[in-house]
Design a protein around this motif. Structure first.
Motif, PDB file in Angstrom:
ATOM      1  N   ALA A   1     -43.461  36.663 -61.136  1.00  0.00           N
ATOM      2  CA  ALA A   1     -44.290  37.745 -60.600  1.00  0.00           C
ATOM      3  C   ALA A   1     -44.487  37.573 -59.096  1.00  0.00           C
ATOM      4  CB  ALA A   1     -45.637  37.778 -61.314  1.00  0.00           C
ATOM      5  N   ALA A   2     -44.663  36.325 -58.666  1.00  0.00           N
ATOM      6  CA  ALA A   2     -44.867  36.063 -57.242  1.00  0.00           C
ATOM      7  C   ALA A   2     -43.589  36.335 -56.449  1.00  0.00           C
ATOM      8  CB  ALA A   2     -45.324  34.619 -57.031  1.00  0.00           C
ATOM      9  N   VAL A   3     -42.424  36.063 -57.045  1.00  0.00           N
ATOM     10  CA  VAL A   3     -41.154  36.377 -56.391  1.00  0.00           C
ATOM     11  C   VAL A   3     -41.025  37.884 -56.200  1.00  0.00           C
ATOM     12  CG1 VAL A   3     -38.641  36.388 -56.645  1.00  0.00           C
ATOM     13  CG2 VAL A   3     -39.936  34.322 -57.186  1.00  0.00           C
ATOM     14  N   ASP A   4     -41.357  38.643 -57.242  1.00  0.00           N
ATOM     15  CA  ASP A   4     -41.308  40.103 -57.144  1.00  0.00           C
ATOM     16  C   ASP A   4     -42.240  40.603 -56.047  1.00  0.00           C
ATOM     17  OD1 ASP A   4     -39.504  40.173 -59.222  1.00  0.00           O
ATOM     18  OD2 ASP A   4     -41.010  40.653 -60.751  1.00  0.00           O
ATOM     19  N   SER A   5     -43.413  40.009 -55.970  1.00  0.00           N
ATOM     20  CA  SER A   5     -44.379  40.396 -54.941  1.00  0.00           C
ATOM     21  C   SER A   5     -43.864  40.050 -53.549  1.00  0.00           C
ATOM     22  CB  SER A   5     -45.717  39.684 -55.195  1.00  0.00           C
ATOM     23  OG  SER A   5     -46.659  39.985 -54.186  1.00  0.00           O
ATOM     24  N   SER A   6     -43.208  38.891 -53.431  1.00  0.00           N
ATOM     25  CA  SER A   6     -42.648  38.464 -52.150  1.00  0.00           C
ATOM     26  C   SER A   6     -41.550  39.410 -51.706  1.00  0.00           C
ATOM     27  CB  SER A   6     -42.106  37.035 -52.264  1.00  0.00           C
ATOM     28  OG  SER A   6     -41.507  36.612 -51.053  1.00  0.00           O
ATOM     29  N   VAL A   7     -40.666  39.793 -52.636  1.00  0.00           N
ATOM     30  CA  VAL A   7     -39.581  40.722 -52.321  1.00  0.00           C
ATOM     31  C   VAL A   7     -40.161  42.049 -51.837  1.00  0.00           C
ATOM     32  CG1 VAL A   7     -37.704  42.107 -53.287  1.00  0.00           C
ATOM     33  CG2 VAL A   7     -37.906  39.687 -53.881  1.00  0.00           C
ATOM     34  N   ALA A   8     -41.176  42.531 -52.525  1.00  0.00           N
ATOM     35  CA  ALA A   8     -41.795  43.802 -52.145  1.00  0.00           C
ATOM     36  C   ALA A   8     -42.433  43.718 -50.758  1.00  0.00           C
ATOM     37  CB  ALA A   8     -42.845  44.193 -53.182  1.00  0.00           C
ATOM     38  N   SER A   9     -43.074  42.588 -50.477  1.00  0.00           N
ATOM     39  CA  SER A   9     -43.719  42.405 -49.173  1.00  0.00           C
ATOM     40  C   SER A   9     -42.703  42.365 -48.043  1.00  0.00           C
ATOM     41  CB  SER A   9     -44.542  41.115 -49.192  1.00  0.00           C
ATOM     42  OG  SER A   9     -45.106  40.846 -47.918  1.00  0.00           O
ATOM     43  N   PHE A  10     -41.617  41.606 -48.248  1.00  0.00           N
ATOM     44  CA  PHE A  10     -40.584  41.523 -47.218  1.00  0.00           C
ATOM     45  C   PHE A  10     -39.869  42.867 -47.056  1.00  0.00           C
ATOM     46  CE2 PHE A  10     -40.831  36.852 -47.624  1.00  0.00           C
ATOM     47  CZ  PHE A  10     -40.831  36.520 -46.280  1.00  0.00           C
ATOM     48  N   ARG A  11     -39.655  43.568 -48.160  1.00  0.00           N
ATOM     49  CA  ARG A  11     -38.995  44.874 -48.063  1.00  0.00           C
ATOM     50  C   ARG A  11     -39.832  45.831 -47.206  1.00  0.00           C
ATOM     51  NH1 ARG A  11     -34.850  46.584 -50.669  1.00  0.00           N
ATOM     52  NH2 ARG A  11     -35.043  45.023 -52.322  1.00  0.00           N
ATOM     53  N   LYS A  12     -41.119  45.801 -47.412  1.00  0.00           N
ATOM     54  CA  LYS A  12     -42.018  46.652 -46.637  1.00  0.00           C
ATOM     55  C   LYS A  12     -41.959  46.304 -45.159  1.00  0.00           C
ATOM     56  CE  LYS A  12     -46.845  48.183 -46.474  1.00  0.00           C
ATOM     57  NZ  LYS A  12     -48.198  48.036 -47.106  1.00  0.00           N
ATOM     58  N   SER A  13     -41.999  45.006 -44.849  1.00  0.00           N
ATOM     59  CA  SER A  13     -41.940  44.560 -43.448  1.00  0.00           C
ATOM     60  C   SER A  13     -40.604  44.903 -42.807  1.00  0.00           C
ATOM     61  CB  SER A  13     -42.177  43.041 -43.371  1.00  0.00           C
ATOM     62  OG  SER A  13     -43.458  42.694 -43.846  1.00  0.00           O
ATOM     63  N   LEU A  14     -39.516  44.730 -43.569  1.00  0.00           N
ATOM     64  CA  LEU A  14     -38.182  45.005 -43.039  1.00  0.00           C
ATOM     65  C   LEU A  14     -37.976  46.499 -42.811  1.00  0.00           C
ATOM     66  CD1 LEU A  14     -36.145  42.499 -45.212  1.00  0.00           C
ATOM     67  CD2 LEU A  14     -36.428  42.403 -42.733  1.00  0.00           C
ATOM     68  N   LYS A  15     -38.501  47.314 -43.695  1.00  0.00           N
ATOM     69  CA  LYS A  15     -38.359  48.753 -43.520  1.00  0.00           C
ATOM     70  C   LYS A  15     -39.017  49.212 -42.229  1.00  0.00           C
ATOM     71  CE  LYS A  15     -37.706  50.417 -48.239  1.00  0.00           C
ATOM     72  NZ  LYS A  15     -38.244  51.244 -49.338  1.00  0.00           N
ATOM     73  N   ARG A  16     -40.136  48.578 -41.877  1.00  0.00           N
ATOM     74  CA  ARG A  16     -40.790  48.925 -40.617  1.00  0.00           C
ATOM     75  C   ARG A  16     -39.893  48.597 -39.432  1.00  0.00           C
ATOM     76  NH1 ARG A  16     -45.746  47.053 -43.121  1.00  0.00           N
ATOM     77  NH2 ARG A  16     -45.423  44.980 -42.212  1.00  0.00           N
ATOM     78  N   LEU A  17     -39.152  47.471 -39.528  1.00  0.00           N
ATOM     79  CA  LEU A  17     -38.253  47.083 -38.439  1.00  0.00           C
ATOM     80  C   LEU A  17     -37.029  47.996 -38.384  1.00  0.00           C
ATOM     81  CD1 LEU A  17     -38.367  43.188 -38.800  1.00  0.00           C
ATOM     82  CD2 LEU A  17     -39.428  44.560 -37.012  1.00  0.00           C
TER      83      LEU A  17
END
Length: 206
Positions: free
Chosen positions: A150-166
């Motif tokens: 679950a924490a891996v899924d949350s990490s992926v979602a967090s990084f995806r959000k940050s990367l999309k901003r970039l």
């Protein structure tokens, strides 16, 4: 893809010393101590190919490893903190920049990020600069074995959000940007097959 042979080729202090055989290259980079050497060893199934260390900043040269006598894995020095003088740090940063900007053989840059932490400012700055170059990139989350599923899924979602901003506002895209994110564990060798598939796809699109 199956890696049948992996061997050290050379270490280079500048881009001019890198191999001149024009074979495709896939470079790996990340913050110091992100687990880059361990991941490369897992990728080639040889725990002794890359020297690992708990000391940040161990890699200070451009290291080429010849894979199946057909392409290279390139181990770049980590960016960010390293226990070296500022003058040496500046030299390493110039070397990294020169490789990424000038190396025509570079097919894809794999940027490693620690899955246990949110994206740091130094990661954002580096990624932002790389995106300016319009290079093929993928983002590899390391040390996922330290987290629950679950924490891996949350990490992926967090990084995806940050990367999309970039990624936002870059290039000519007709739809939402979907950065390539690969969760991995060198310890469990999870995500290695996905990483190899990413390399294989890049080789086939030549």
């Amino acid at each position: 893809m199956t890696i049948k042979q992996a061997e050290f080729s050379r270490s280079s202090g500048n881009v001019s010393q890198c191999p001149d055989d024009n074979l495709p290259e896939f470079a790996f980079i990340g913050r110091s101590n992100v687990g880059k050497s361990s991941l490369i060893n897992a990728l080639v199934n040889n725990k002794n190919l890359c020297k690992t260390s708990s000391t940040p900043g161990k890699t200070r040269l451009i290291n080429h490893f010849l894979i199946n006598k057909e392409w290279y894995i390139v181990d770049l020095p980590g960016y960010g903190f390293a226990k070296v003088p500022q003058s040496e740090r500046n030299k390493i940063e110039r070397m990294i920049s020169s490789y990424i900007i000038n190396r025509k053989q570079l097919r894809k840059l794999f940027i490693l990020l620690d899955s246990r932490h949110e994206m740091m400012k130094i990661d954002s700055i580096f990624i932002d600069n790389v995106l300016d170059l319009n290079l093929p990139v993928a983002f590899v989350l390391t040390k996922c074995d330290k987290l629950s599923n679950a924490a891996v899924d949350s990490s992926v979602a967090s990084f995806r959000k940050s990367l999309k901003r970039l990624f936002n506002g870059r290039g000519d895209t007709s739809g939402p940007i979907q950065p390539e994110i690969i969760p991995t564990s060198a310890e469990r060798k999870s995500g290695i097959d996905i990483l190899l598939n990413s390399i294989e796809t890049a080789l086939k699109t030549d």
